[in-house]
Design a protein around this motif. Structure first.
Motif, PDB file in Angstrom:
ATOM      1  N   GLU A  48       0.802  -1.156   0.058  1.00  0.00           N
ATOM      2  CA  GLU A  48       0.021   0.130   0.147  1.00  0.00           C
ATOM      3  C   GLU A  48       0.911   1.113  -0.116  1.00  0.00           C
ATOM      4  O   GLU A  48       2.024   1.269   0.869  1.00  0.00           O
ATOM      5  N   GLN A  50       1.249   5.326   0.264  1.00  0.00           N
ATOM      6  CA  GLN A  50       0.552   6.370   0.826  1.00  0.00           C
ATOM      7  C   GLN A  50      -0.067   7.469  -0.378  1.00  0.00           C
ATOM      8  O   GLN A  50       0.581   7.225  -1.488  1.00  0.00           O
ATOM      9  N   LYS A  51      -1.223   8.060  -0.220  1.00  0.00           N
ATOM     10  CA  LYS A  51      -1.584   9.081  -1.265  1.00  0.00           C
ATOM     11  C   LYS A  51      -0.439   9.890  -1.874  1.00  0.00           C
ATOM     12  O   LYS A  51      -0.606  10.283  -3.127  1.00  0.00           O
ATOM     13  N   ASP A  52       0.417  10.578  -0.844  1.00  0.00           N
ATOM     14  CA  ASP A  52       1.171  11.486  -1.716  1.00  0.00           C
ATOM     15  C   ASP A  52       2.374  10.827  -2.388  1.00  0.00           C
ATOM     16  O   ASP A  52       2.807  11.394  -3.446  1.00  0.00           O
ATOM     17  N   GLN A  54       1.624   8.224  -4.128  1.00  0.00           N
ATOM     18  CA  GLN A  54       0.920   7.866  -5.298  1.00  0.00           C
ATOM     19  C   GLN A  54       0.661   9.088  -6.323  1.00  0.00           C
ATOM     20  O   GLN A  54       0.847   9.121  -7.527  1.00  0.00           O
ATOM     21  N   GLN A  55       0.554  10.443  -5.732  1.00  0.00           N
ATOM     22  CA  GLN A  55       0.491  11.529  -6.418  1.00  0.00           C
ATOM     23  C   GLN A  55       1.980  11.947  -6.993  1.00  0.00           C
ATOM     24  O   GLN A  55       1.907  12.414  -8.311  1.00  0.00           O
ATOM     25  N   ALA A  58       2.345   9.670  -9.844  1.00  0.00           N
ATOM     26  CA  ALA A  58       1.321  10.034 -10.871  1.00  0.00           C
ATOM     27  C   ALA A  58       1.914  11.315 -11.684  1.00  0.00           C
ATOM     28  O   ALA A  58       1.787  11.486 -13.031  1.00  0.00           O
TER      29      ALA A  58
END
Length: 64
Positions: A48, A50-52, A54-55, A58
């Motif tokens: 998993e 973390q969102k940051d 992932q950003q 991206a």
């Protein structure tokens, strides 16, 4: 009469009972015991991010 028959039959009855005594014998095998096992192990890993992270990935798709 009955007593004499009983006295005669008693040794035969005892011999029959002794002869019918069950016995169990255990003996180790001469050859070693060989066990073949086919084991299939699968492992699933779940990562998993973390969102940051992932950003960031991206935004920079060529990072990896």
């Amino acid at each position: 009469m009955k007593t004499s028959r009983l006295i005669i039959a008693l040794p035969f009855l005892l011999a029959t009972i002794i002869a019918c005594t069950p016995t169990v014998q255990l003996q180790a095998p001469d050859k070693p015991i060989e066990i073949n096992l086919n084991v299939n192990i699968e492992q699933h890993i779940k990562v998993e991010i973390q969102k940051d992270v992932q950003q960031a990935i991206a935004k920079n798709p060529n990072v990896f």
